[in-house]
Design an enzyme around this catalytic site. Structure first.
Site, short mmCIF file in Angstrom:
data_model
loop_
_atom_site.label_atom_id
_atom_site.label_comp_id
_atom_site.label_asym_id
_atom_site.label_seq_id
_atom_site.Cartn_x
_atom_site.Cartn_y
_atom_site.Cartn_z
N HIS A 187 -3.31 3.15 -2.94
CA HIS A 187 -2.08 2.36 -2.92
C HIS A 187 -0.88 3.27 -2.75
O HIS A 187 -0.84 4.37 -3.30
CB HIS A 187 -1.94 1.52 -4.19
CG HIS A 187 -2.16 2.28 -5.47
ND1 HIS A 187 -3.42 2.62 -5.92
CD2 HIS A 187 -1.29 2.77 -6.38
CE1 HIS A 187 -3.31 3.28 -7.07
NE2 HIS A 187 -2.03 3.39 -7.35
N HIS A 243 2.95 3.49 -3.59
CA HIS A 243 4.08 2.94 -4.34
C HIS A 243 5.33 3.05 -3.47
O HIS A 243 5.56 4.10 -2.85
CB HIS A 243 4.35 3.76 -5.60
CG HIS A 243 3.30 3.73 -6.64
ND1 HIS A 243 3.38 2.94 -7.78
CD2 HIS A 243 2.14 4.42 -6.76
CE1 HIS A 243 2.31 3.16 -8.54
NE2 HIS A 243 1.54 4.05 -7.94
P1 5GP Z 1 -1.34 4.41 -10.19
O1 5GP Z 1 -1.03 4.79 -11.60
O2 5GP Z 1 -2.82 4.28 -9.96
O3 5GP Z 1 -0.66 5.26 -9.16
O4 5GP Z 1 -0.67 2.99 -9.97
C1 5GP Z 1 -1.26 1.80 -10.35
C2 5GP Z 1 -0.16 0.79 -10.41
O5 5GP Z 1 -0.73 -0.50 -10.44
C3 5GP Z 1 0.73 0.92 -11.65
O6 5GP Z 1 2.08 1.12 -11.28
C4 5GP Z 1 0.54 -0.42 -12.37
O7 5GP Z 1 1.71 -0.89 -12.96
C5 5GP Z 1 0.04 -1.32 -11.27
N1 5GP Z 1 -0.84 -2.37 -11.72
C6 5GP Z 1 -1.89 -2.25 -12.58
N2 5GP Z 1 -2.49 -3.43 -12.76
C7 5GP Z 1 -1.81 -4.32 -11.99
C8 5GP Z 1 -1.97 -5.74 -11.77
O8 5GP Z 1 -2.85 -6.41 -12.29
N3 5GP Z 1 -1.07 -6.32 -10.92
C9 5GP Z 1 -0.08 -5.61 -10.31
N4 5GP Z 1 0.75 -6.29 -9.50
N5 5GP Z 1 0.09 -4.28 -10.50
C10 5GP Z 1 -0.76 -3.66 -11.33
#
Ligand code: 5GP
Ligand code: ZN
Length: 113
Positions: A99, A101
């Protein structure tokens, strides 16, 4: 992948505020926004991280980034924004589905910590 949170969002099995979708990607608001604008751009195809990308994914990744340029203009982020791809343990990746951001709407700090 059946147990992947973001695959479930792609499939509509878990609700999300989707702001764009096409055959390649789903774009939705982050559930825990870290800036006034914070959305995630994910490929519909399950790819765990940047480390699992192959040359066959080059067109896909290009489409994700080109779309970010368009969406941020449409959302009025004229003063800029940041694209972040957390990868692996040190990168603080918590969801194992690639993903991007996109954060904007305020002046972001650097270095990120
Ligand atoms: P990472 O930490 O892997 O770079 O980012 C994962 C992101 O996914 C985090 O910013 C978190 O807030 C978001 N996230 C986690 N679970 C969900 C969800 O169920 N729905 C949405 N829309 N975002 C999520
Ligand atoms: Zn997935």
């Amino acid at each position: 992948m059946s147990d992947c949170l973001f695959c479930k969002i792609v499939a509509g099995e878990i609700p999300a505020k989707i702001i764009y979708e096409d055959e390649w990607m789903t774009v939705f608001d982050d559930i825990s926004p870290q800036a006034p604008t914070h959305f995630l751009v994910i490929p519909k195809k399950h790819i765990s991280s940047v480390n699992e990308l192959t040359s066959a994914d080059e067109e896909l990744i290009g489409k994700l980034v080109v779309r970010i340029g368009r969406l941020t203009q449409e959302l009025g982020l004229k003063d800029g924004y940041r694209i972040v791809i957390n990868t692996g343990k040190d990168g603080q990746q918590t969801v194992q589905h690639l993903h991007l951001h996109v954060l904007g709407g305020r002046s972001l700090q650097w270095p990120p910590g």
